[in-house]
Structure formats: C-alpha cells, structure tokens
Design an enzyme around this catalytic site. Structure first.
Site, short mmCIF file in Angstrom:
data_model
loop_
_atom_site.label_atom_id
_atom_site.label_comp_id
_atom_site.label_asym_id
_atom_site.label_seq_id
_atom_site.Cartn_x
_atom_site.Cartn_y
_atom_site.Cartn_z
N ASN A 136 0.82 -1.22 0.00
CA ASN A 136 0.00 0.00 0.00
C ASN A 136 0.86 1.28 0.00
OD1 ASN A 136 1.03 0.08 2.58
ND2 ASN A 136 -0.94 0.02 3.64
N HIS A 138 3.34 2.01 2.12
CA HIS A 138 3.87 2.52 3.40
C HIS A 138 5.39 2.36 3.46
CE1 HIS A 138 3.19 -1.61 5.65
NE2 HIS A 138 4.42 -1.54 5.20
N GLU A 143 1.46 4.55 7.32
CA GLU A 143 0.41 4.03 6.43
C GLU A 143 -0.13 5.15 5.55
OE1 GLU A 143 0.24 0.99 6.23
OE2 GLU A 143 -0.28 -0.09 8.06
#
Ligand code: F6R
Length: 247
Positions: A136, A138, A143
């Site tokens: 994703n 990160h 995050e």
C-alpha cells in the site's frame, strides 16, 4: 532518485549489501537505519557473509530501527527486536550499546518517541536508512494518509498491513494493532536512503514511488524529494515501471 532493476531477489540483496558495506568501510562509525520484514533478509545474509569472510567490521556502527509493534516484549519471536538479533545482529560484531530499536513496551509512548528522535540527533543523524515498502506504499509503519512531515510516534496499522503481516503469526488476531514508527520526516532526514522491493505484489507501490505524483496516499512517493535515494528492485517489483532505468 537512482533506480536499479535487478534480475531477482538475490541480485537485489547483493546490490543493497554493497551500498551498506561500502559505507561501513568508508565510515566505520556510521549510523545505519535498519528495517525488518522479508525484503531485507537476503541483504542481511550477505552482510553477515561479508563480516565472516571479509572482516566487515560493525563494531563502531550505531543502529536505529524503523519500527516496533506496541505491546510485544523484546523476547517475543514476532517482535522486531527478536527479528534483528536473530537475522543480523547476533551474527555480526555490532556493539549492543549502539543498537536502538523502538520499545514496544514503553509505558509512556509519547515520551519514548521524543527520546528516540533525540538519540538519532545525538548520534549525528542517520547516514543510510534502509527501507522496505508495503504493497500500500507505506514506509516503516507510515500508512497511507500519514503526514509526510511526521516524526516518530504511535500509529494504528491498517487492515491490509495486519493481513500482510499475519503470515508471521500463529493466529491473525495476534497481529498487534499499533506500532511505534519513525515518521516520514524522520526518514527523510537520513543522509541517504536505500529502498528495496521484491515481487509482483510491490509493483503498484514501486510504480507510484518512482513515477507517480507525490501524495500521502502513497507515503513512499516522498522519496522522490530526497537528494540521495537508491531504489533497488527486482524485475517483478519493476514490472509496472514505464520509464528507462539502469540494471
Ligand atoms: C519494517 C517496515 C515495513 C516493511 C514493509 C515491507 O521494519 O518498516 O515498512 O518494510 O511492510 O515488508 P516486507 O519486506 O515483509 O514485504
């Protein structure tokens, strides 16, 4: 940003280890930032080999790890303390007094995070920060949506990160919900960055990191703003890149 595309995981790992080893030889008292996870494992193996076979000396090196799960004691086999000692530190001659890993059991987490930032500063800053990347986007446990200027702090892990990391735990419910992590700003303060990625699962994140617009939706895209960033990926992780890169 220097992007290198390597044939496979092994070549990526060796290229990464070469950058770390060159720095340790050039500056024996350098400050290294370490990451955990599957990606740097091959590079750590190669560093161990260089230590054992070629006498690469870590005795004066100071280390700072990116992150640690909240609530896991250092002896827990899924803690990042345990990971680092098992996979690297116990096999090289690093001085225990110079090793820093966030304390997942800290009573006062905010105070601990301030202390951690101060220790990095006291050490003269991180010379080379090793990074993996989440599917994703990160970096460390920053995050999507994390402030691109953030410092070391507690973060809630997303569902996708907890699922991705469940592979290491006996039961997915055991994956902690929170972590202490260096911030994006903390990472960007390192003098050099070395981001590694392997496998098709990282292809979207690598395409965004190298070619996408800079956005907190993909925190790793901020690496484009760093003056000295190496991105070393294998062919599978590079499969969605469209520009020409070095191999
Ligand atoms: C670990 C860390 C994470 C990992 C990332 C990729 O210290 O900071 O950002 O680098 O989750 O993990 P792997 O390498 O297991 O795919």
């Amino acid at each position: 940003m220097l992007v290198y595309i390597k044939e496979n995981f092994d070549d990526m790992s060796k290229a990464g280890a070469r950058i770390v080893a060159d720095l340790v030889r050039k500056k024996p008292n350098c400050v290294l930032g370490f990451a955990t996870g599957g990606t740097p494992l091959g590079m750590y193996k190669e560093l161990i080999r260089l230590h054992k076979n070629e006498g690469l000396d870590f005795s004066k090196v100071t280390t700072f790890n990116l992150d640690e799960y909240v609530g896991l004691p250092p002896e827990h086999d899924q803690s990042y303390h345990y990971f680092m000692w098992e996979n690297l530190f116990k096999h090289i001659n690093v001085d225990r007094r110079f090793v820093h890993i966030p304390m997942g059991m800290a009573q006062d987490i905010d105070r601990f995070c301030e202390w951690y930032e101060a220790q990095i500063e006291k050490a003269g800053g991180i010379d080379l920060q090793i990074l993996g990347i989440g599917a994703n986007g990160h970096i460390a446990f920053n995050e999507p949506g994390s402030s691109l200027g953030s410092r070391t702090r507690i973060k809630t892990l997303t569902g996708t990160t907890r699922e991705a990391n469940a592979r290491f735990f006996k039961n997915p419910d055991e994956v902690p919900k929170y972590a202490i992590t260096m911030g994006v700003g903390t990472i960007m303060d390192a003098k050099e960055l070395l981001l590694l990625a392997s496998g098709e699962g990282k292809a979207d994140a690598i395409a965004a990191t190298c070619e996408g617009p800079i956005t907190a939706k993909w925190p790793a895209t901020i690496v484009q703003m760093h003056r000295y960033a190496f991105v070393i990926v294998d062919k599978a992780a590079a499969s969605k890149l469209t520009m020409k890169y070095t191999d």
